[in-house]
Design an enzyme around this catalytic site. Structure first.
Site, mmCIF file in Angstrom:
data_model
loop_
_atom_site.group_PDB
_atom_site.id
_atom_site.type_symbol
_atom_site.label_atom_id
_atom_site.label_comp_id
_atom_site.label_asym_id
_atom_site.label_seq_id
_atom_site.Cartn_x
_atom_site.Cartn_y
_atom_site.Cartn_z
ATOM 1 N N ALA A 1 0.930 -1.280 -0.393
ATOM 2 C CA ALA A 1 0.168 0.408 0.512
ATOM 3 C C ALA A 1 0.987 1.480 -0.618
ATOM 4 O O ALA A 1 2.103 0.960 0.345
ATOM 5 C CB ALA A 1 -1.046 -0.290 1.406
ATOM 6 N N CYS B 1 3.660 3.699 -18.434
ATOM 7 C CA CYS B 1 2.651 2.470 -19.058
ATOM 8 C C CYS B 1 1.186 2.260 -17.790
ATOM 9 O O CYS B 1 0.068 2.236 -18.841
ATOM 10 C CB CYS B 1 3.643 0.833 -18.705
ATOM 11 S SG CYS B 1 4.900 1.006 -19.235
ATOM 12 N N LYS C 1 8.653 5.516 -9.112
ATOM 13 C CA LYS C 1 9.249 4.348 -8.421
ATOM 14 C C LYS C 1 10.462 4.306 -8.770
ATOM 15 O O LYS C 1 11.468 5.248 -9.341
ATOM 16 C CB LYS C 1 9.115 3.582 -9.410
ATOM 17 C CG LYS C 1 8.762 2.619 -10.801
ATOM 18 C CD LYS C 1 9.605 1.647 -11.146
ATOM 19 C CE LYS C 1 10.257 1.158 -12.702
ATOM 20 N NZ LYS C 1 10.170 -0.133 -13.336
HETATM 21 N N1 LIG Z 1 2.406 0.734 -22.063
HETATM 22 C C1 LIG Z 1 4.176 0.756 -22.076
HETATM 23 O O1 LIG Z 1 4.900 1.062 -23.618
HETATM 24 C C2 LIG Z 1 5.004 -0.479 -22.230
HETATM 25 C C3 LIG Z 1 6.532 -0.865 -21.999
HETATM 26 C C4 LIG Z 1 7.665 -1.471 -21.161
HETATM 27 C C5 LIG Z 1 6.690 -1.911 -20.238
HETATM 28 N N2 LIG Z 1 5.322 -1.632 -19.672
HETATM 29 C C6 LIG Z 1 4.479 -2.553 -19.125
HETATM 30 O O2 LIG Z 1 4.110 -2.168 -17.422
HETATM 31 C C7 LIG Z 1 4.431 -2.382 -16.700
HETATM 32 C C8 LIG Z 1 4.444 -1.022 -15.985
HETATM 33 O O3 LIG Z 1 6.016 -0.984 -15.982
HETATM 34 P P1 LIG Z 1 6.929 -0.143 -14.941
HETATM 35 O O4 LIG Z 1 8.156 0.382 -15.704
HETATM 36 O O5 LIG Z 1 6.364 0.950 -15.058
HETATM 37 O O6 LIG Z 1 7.333 -0.583 -13.374
HETATM 38 P P2 LIG Z 1 6.277 -1.356 -12.362
HETATM 39 O O7 LIG Z 1 5.939 -2.562 -12.871
HETATM 40 O O8 LIG Z 1 7.994 -1.620 -12.242
HETATM 41 O O9 LIG Z 1 6.026 -0.526 -11.942
HETATM 42 C C9 LIG Z 1 4.627 0.464 -12.177
HETATM 43 C C10 LIG Z 1 4.603 1.209 -10.881
HETATM 44 O O10 LIG Z 1 3.873 -0.360 -10.025
HETATM 45 C C11 LIG Z 1 4.412 0.379 -8.408
HETATM 46 N N3 LIG Z 1 5.011 -0.920 -7.335
HETATM 47 C C12 LIG Z 1 5.479 -1.699 -8.002
HETATM 48 N N4 LIG Z 1 6.380 -2.899 -6.962
HETATM 49 C C13 LIG Z 1 4.820 -2.318 -6.180
HETATM 50 C C14 LIG Z 1 4.109 -2.916 -5.089
HETATM 51 N N5 LIG Z 1 4.903 -4.823 -5.258
HETATM 52 N N6 LIG Z 1 3.340 -2.751 -4.604
HETATM 53 C C15 LIG Z 1 2.662 -2.155 -4.986
HETATM 54 N N7 LIG Z 1 2.836 -0.564 -5.686
HETATM 55 C C16 LIG Z 1 3.664 -1.459 -6.376
HETATM 56 C C17 LIG Z 1 5.435 1.404 -8.683
HETATM 57 O O11 LIG Z 1 5.394 2.368 -7.834
HETATM 58 C C18 LIG Z 1 4.001 1.857 -9.928
HETATM 59 O O12 LIG Z 1 3.894 3.258 -10.292
HETATM 60 C C19 LIG Z 1 5.633 -3.581 -16.840
HETATM 61 O O13 LIG Z 1 5.051 -4.474 -15.957
HETATM 62 C C20 LIG Z 1 4.978 -4.110 -18.528
HETATM 63 O O14 LIG Z 1 4.007 -5.039 -18.611
HETATM 64 C C21 LIG Z 1 4.438 -1.753 -20.733
#
Ligand SMILES: NC(=O)c1ccc[n+]([C@@H]2O[C@H](COP(=O)([O-])OP(=O)(O)OC[C@H]3O[C@@H](n4cnc5c(N)ncnc54)[C@H](O)[C@@H]3O)[C@@H](O)[C@H]2O)c1
Length: 304
Positions: free
Chosen positions: A124, A132, A192
């Site tokens: 949380a 993304c 992050k």
């Molecule tokens: N749409 C795109 O262009 C694109 C490109 C690359 C990746 N992605 C996808 O998007 C996803 C997200 O990637 P990202 O680089 O934004 O980072 P990420 O998955 O590491 O984090 C995304 C969000 O989740 C939160 N988060 C991470 N771990 C958490 C936890 N344990 N509990 C609660 N919140 C948590 C982070 O604070 C952040 O705000 C990737 O897994 C991938 O599948 C999308």
């Protein structure tokens, strides 16, 4: 044969660990209506599928999910929407915990051990951001809308996330009462850790609201500097280390869970502050350690 084929091959790479994620995927998704194109993609991915390039080479081969084009694209959107919704879910539970006197970190542990739920993405805090999750969740909501369907659950996940971004403000008001003229220090700015990405970062909403209330805002982030002066940071004094940040502050808010924030000299920082208060926006720090250093510790959903 002849003719062109189209394959949808969504990637699931996280910013900051894209190389690791490329060689150690949970699955590979291939969407196409051409068997030939799918066969070529399997060949291209062969060293990754066989785990030849993985950190742990003893793992079973990578599952390959073969679908039509639309389903492959939907896997991508649904994966990100599910993870964003999971975070909003635990944040909603945290807000209820705060009111009924429960501790969301214990609740998350208790529910996460259920293998149907899983313990990941149950921390949380002040909400999700980046490029993304926000983009993909709204794209899915809009696509559904275009096809005459209201994605109510996804809309709620977004609403909960926007409200959650201001939870630190609510906690600051509970502790400091009046924010006008006070100085608040933000530990971390990026959405992050291990990235300098400020796109759709929860910090930006918090800064906007603190500024509106007449609060002086300082910040320290390992990768964001004053000279960078990004959009949304014009009302912030960006300090070069955590002790300079603490100096003269009425409260600190941990915004980003950078690993190095666990080992700062909090006793020294507490002495430099007007009022040693820590709002831990990611439930990331050790409450006992902070309290021993002289801080009043306030977490998210921890009935403090
Ligand atoms: N749409 C795109 O262009 C694109 C490109 C690359 C990746 N992605 C996808 O998007 C996803 C997200 O990637 P990202 O680089 O934004 O980072 P990420 O998955 O590491 O984090 C995304 C969000 O989740 C939160 N988060 C991470 N771990 C958490 C936890 N344990 N509990 C609660 N919140 C948590 C982070 O604070 C952040 O705000 C990737 O897994 C991938 O599948 C999308």
């Amino acid at each position: 044969m002849g003719g062109e084929s189209v394959v949808s091959n969504p990637e699931f790479l996280r910013e900051g660990c894209a190389v690791y994620d490329t060689f150690n995927p949970d699955r590979i998704v291939l969407g196409s209506n051409s068997q030939r194109a799918i066969a070529m993609m399997r060949e291209l991915y062969a060293p990754i599928i066989s785990r030849e390039m993985a950190e742990d080479k003893s793992l079973p081969t990578v599952p390959v999910v073969v679908t039509d084009l639309s389903s492959a694209e939907m896997v991508k959107y649904a994966s990100n929407a599910f993870l964003a919704t999971k975070i909003s879910f635990i944040n909603e539970i945290a807000n209820i915990c705060d009111r009924v006197g429960a501790d969301v970190t214990q609740v998350a542990k208790g529910i996460g051990l259920d293998s149907r739920i899983g313990s990941k993405f149950l921390q949380a805090g002040i909400g999700w951001g980046g490029s993304c999750f926000p983009k993909d969740v709204s794209a899915l909501i809009h696509t559904a809308d275009d096809y005459g369907y209201e994605a109510q659950l996804l809309k709620a996940a977004v609403t909960v996330n926007h409200r959650q971004r201001l939870i630190a403000l609510e906690k600051l008001q509970q502790v400091l009462k009046i924010l006008k003229g006070k100085t608040v220090g933000l530990l971390g700015l990026t959405f992050k850790p291990d990235t300098d990405d400020m796109r759709d970062a929860p910090a930006l909403d918090l800064i906007e609201q603190l500024h509106r209330l007449g609060t002086k805002i300082k910040a320290f982030d390992p990768l964001v500097s004053q000279s960078g002066m990004r959009h949304g940071l014009s009302n912030v004094i960006v300090e070069t280390d955590a002790e300079r940040l603490a100096d003269g502050c009425d409260a600190l808010v941990l915004v980003t869970d950078w690993k190095q924030f666990r080992s700062l000299d909090y006793a020294k920082m507490a002495k430099l502050m007007n009022n040693p208060v820590m709002i831990d926006g990611r439930n990331f720090l050790d409450q006992e350690m902070l309290e021993a250093a002289g801080f009043r510790y306030v977490g998210i959903g921890r009935c403090s």
